[in-house]
Design an enzyme around this catalytic site. Sequence first.
Site, PDB file in Angstrom:
ATOM      1  N   ASP A   1      72.325  -2.706  50.511  1.00 22.19           N
ATOM      2  CA  ASP A   1      72.580  -3.281  49.190  1.00 22.19           C
ATOM      3  C   ASP A   1      73.356  -2.266  48.355  1.00 22.19           C
ATOM      4  O   ASP A   1      72.920  -1.124  48.201  1.00 22.19           O
ATOM      5  CB  ASP A   1      71.243  -3.621  48.526  1.00 22.19           C
ATOM      6  CG  ASP A   1      71.424  -4.471  47.282  1.00 22.19           C
ATOM      7  OD1 ASP A   1      72.509  -5.057  47.092  1.00 22.19           O
ATOM      8  OD2 ASP A   1      70.468  -4.550  46.491  1.00 22.19           O
TER       9      ASP A   1
ATOM     10  N   ASP B   1      68.473 -10.748  45.375  1.00 16.45           N
ATOM     11  CA  ASP B   1      67.699  -9.530  45.647  1.00 16.45           C
ATOM     12  C   ASP B   1      66.553  -9.468  44.628  1.00 16.45           C
ATOM     13  O   ASP B   1      66.646  -8.800  43.605  1.00 16.45           O
ATOM     14  CB  ASP B   1      68.650  -8.325  45.518  1.00 16.45           C
ATOM     15  CG  ASP B   1      67.930  -7.001  45.655  1.00 16.45           C
ATOM     16  OD1 ASP B   1      66.870  -6.955  46.287  1.00 16.45           O
ATOM     17  OD2 ASP B   1      68.447  -5.999  45.112  1.00 16.45           O
TER      18      ASP B   1
ATOM     19  N   HIS C   1      76.835  -4.009  35.395  1.00 13.59           N
ATOM     20  CA  HIS C   1      75.420  -3.942  35.773  1.00 13.59           C
ATOM     21  C   HIS C   1      74.931  -2.492  35.772  1.00 13.59           C
ATOM     22  O   HIS C   1      73.868  -2.187  35.216  1.00 13.59           O
ATOM     23  CB  HIS C   1      75.215  -4.569  37.155  1.00 13.59           C
ATOM     24  CG  HIS C   1      73.832  -4.416  37.685  1.00 13.59           C
ATOM     25  ND1 HIS C   1      72.744  -5.081  37.155  1.00 13.59           N
ATOM     26  CD2 HIS C   1      73.333  -3.636  38.688  1.00 13.59           C
ATOM     27  CE1 HIS C   1      71.641  -4.734  37.820  1.00 13.59           C
ATOM     28  NE2 HIS C   1      71.974  -3.856  38.749  1.00 13.59           N
TER      29      HIS C   1
ATOM     30  N   LYS D   1      61.753  -3.745  45.845  1.00 16.07           N
ATOM     31  CA  LYS D   1      62.828  -4.615  46.341  1.00 16.07           C
ATOM     32  C   LYS D   1      62.499  -5.249  47.698  1.00 16.07           C
ATOM     33  O   LYS D   1      63.056  -6.288  48.040  1.00 16.07           O
ATOM     34  CB  LYS D   1      64.103  -3.785  46.568  1.00 16.07           C
ATOM     35  CG  LYS D   1      64.645  -3.115  45.335  1.00 16.07           C
ATOM     36  CD  LYS D   1      65.515  -4.059  44.582  1.00 16.07           C
ATOM     37  CE  LYS D   1      66.309  -3.333  43.515  1.00 16.07           C
ATOM     38  NZ  LYS D   1      67.168  -4.281  42.805  1.00 16.07           N
TER      39      LYS D   1
HETATM   40 CA    CA Z   1      70.459  -5.324  44.361  1.00 14.05          CA
END
Ligand code: CA
Length: 390
Positions: A108, A211, A115, A231
Amino acid sequence: MSWIEDPAFTADEPFGPQTLPYGVLPGGIAVRVGDQALLLRGLALGERLGPLVATGTLDALLAAGRPAWSELRARLVEIVSAASAPRGAELAGLDGAVLPFTVADYVDFYSSRHHAENVGRIFRPDGEALLPNWTHLPIGYHGRAGTVVVSGTPVVRPHGQRRTSAGPVFEPTRRLDIEAEVGFVCGGPVASRLTPSQAVDHVFGVALVNDWSARDVQAWEYQPLGPFLGKSFATSVSAWITPLEAFAVARVSPPPLGNDVLPYLVEERPWGLDVDLEVEWNGVVVSRPPFREMSWTFAQQLAHLSANGATVRPGDLIASGTVSGPARDERGSFLELSWGGKEPVVVGGDERTFLEDGDTVRITATAPGESGSVVGLAEVVGTVSPADER
Ligand code: CA
């Protein structure tokens, strides 16, 4: 006129003949044609292509590489464009789609400047919004392939450790969030030390990724090594993988980084993509993140992740990182939309910050296709289930 009579199977609909994404249904490998799917098992595809789609997973097709992908796509365009149904053609409903490939490694990235700056401001209000390495390399982490799930799979609210004024506690997360991302599904021969232009031939197709993230767990655990249990409980992907070839017209240059990059990351012609995402929270559109705002492309991400000799292999899933644009209603996470929980979002009359049990999040996306057509990325949807009892 195509023999497939479906109002959703036209060039101005996302799943018309210009898209033809691959998935796996109870009847085997299929391509989506509007609101139904064409099963490939009965089609006369020849000795080379036939065996690649005769199983219950896209794994063999992913491993076959670009020449086979192009040949199969060209053949399927012919088949779906024919005036009468070819021998062996069989249509099916879209229900029952499973995770269409074996996820090998999952990586990822973190390639949206908006962001990264937003999260920097929220998590480190006294520091620089963007850390100094960010404009020189695509930041990423190795995620957990085993908990990648297909769209529609319920997401159980995870337990985790979070910090309180009385010390750490282990409880269900109170800050369950999403990250709207674009994922790249790898294939072709196992390879390493790819240039960006070589990397493109190792990408079979594109899917949407959510995610899911437990922000309270993440904020406590992430320093100094990055995301871990906040995560790894679930990552959802679309059931249908849109071939990279469908995005030829959507190719754009990403926004400038503001500095030169090292030669191994230079792209002759960049692979930014003009994809528009849409995030629905309980049926209400709360954000429209623009993927064209991403600063690092998938080709640069693959070149970087394999630059040290690490391999790229079929089934690797490379996620872009949360897609956020400059405007508030272009943010791809609720952490950003609610600014760390301080500015609630109105969802159908209710004020919300993070996800509650029973909430459903659906992400969809489209891109421009050939001759004014629309290329679709299939939805990634998930509903939050209550935490386990213990
Ligand atoms: Ca992510």
